[in-house]
Scaffold this active site. Structure first.
Site, PDB file in Angstrom:
ATOM      1  N   ASN A  51       0.985  -0.862   0.256  1.00  0.00           N
ATOM      2  CA  ASN A  51       0.231   0.126  -0.068  1.00  0.00           C
ATOM      3  C   ASN A  51       1.082   1.107  -0.116  1.00  0.00           C
ATOM      4  OD1 ASN A  51      -1.502   1.647   1.795  1.00  0.00           O
ATOM      5  ND2 ASN A  51      -3.190   0.431   0.927  1.00  0.00           N
ATOM      6  N   ALA A  53       0.649   3.878   1.835  1.00  0.00           N
ATOM      7  CA  ALA A  53       1.424   3.909   2.864  1.00  0.00           C
ATOM      8  C   ALA A  53       1.753   2.628   3.823  1.00  0.00           C
ATOM      9  CB  ALA A  53      -0.108   4.386   4.454  1.00  0.00           C
ATOM     10  N   TYR A  54       2.935   2.631   3.650  1.00  0.00           N
ATOM     11  CA  TYR A  54       3.387   1.598   4.109  1.00  0.00           C
ATOM     12  C   TYR A  54       3.445   0.479   5.297  1.00  0.00           C
ATOM     13  CZ  TYR A  54       7.555   1.845   0.510  1.00  0.00           C
ATOM     14  OH  TYR A  54       8.529   1.255  -0.815  1.00  0.00           O
ATOM     15  N   GLU A  61       2.304 -14.532   3.881  1.00  0.00           N
ATOM     16  CA  GLU A  61       2.296 -15.470   4.998  1.00  0.00           C
ATOM     17  C   GLU A  61       0.941 -15.028   5.798  1.00  0.00           C
ATOM     18  OE1 GLU A  61       6.494 -15.012   5.191  1.00  0.00           O
ATOM     19  OE2 GLU A  61       4.642 -13.550   4.663  1.00  0.00           O
TER      20      GLU A  61
END
Length: 139
Positions: A51, A53-54, A61
């Site tokens: 995203n 926004a990291y 997983e």
């Protein structure tokens, strides 16, 4: 816990490597695929989804485990993770704890490198002295 058969490992390998293709990673360009083998013999895949926004992105997983849990699976035989690096990448710390929620210390994690080679580690090796739901008080 029963061991993964040669046939299951072949399917797991094929599916985890293919799962990397579904990764949405326009920022890091670091593709990760995951594949869970359920105790009922089903395979559930996931890929990382980033995203802008990291911190909002989700690891492969956790995508695979979340998908499996929503489908009614909570018992797993093995997990495979595939990356485009060598040596193979391992699950991040957050994923290790997330995986541990649904597994036990002897649970196997197969980590595939860019050439399809793999390394196996148990959850105990990946997350020593881990904390799981069995440690919570039932009161």
């Amino acid at each position: 816990m029963s061991e993964v058969t040669a046939q299951e490992l072949e399917i797991l390998s094929t599916k985890v490597i293919a799962a990397k293709e579904a990764a949405y990673c326009p920022y890091s360009k670091f593709r990760v695929g995951a594949c869970l083998l359920t105790t009922s013999g089903e395979f559930v895949v996931g890929a990382n989804v980033e995203n802008a926004a990291y911190p909002v992105g989700t690891c492969a997983e956790r995508v695979a485990i979340g998908t499996a849990v929503v489908a009614g699976h909570k018992e797993f035989k093995a997990l495979a993770v595939a990356t485009d690096v060598k040596p193979a990448g391992s699950p991040c710390g957050m994923c290790r704890q997330f995986i541990r929620e649904f597994t036990n210390p002897s649970f196997p994690v197969y980590m595939y490198d860019k050439d399809g080679g793999y390394k196996i580690m148990t959850m105990d090796e990946l997350l020593p002295d881990s904390f799981g739901p069995e440690h919570l008080s039932s009161t």
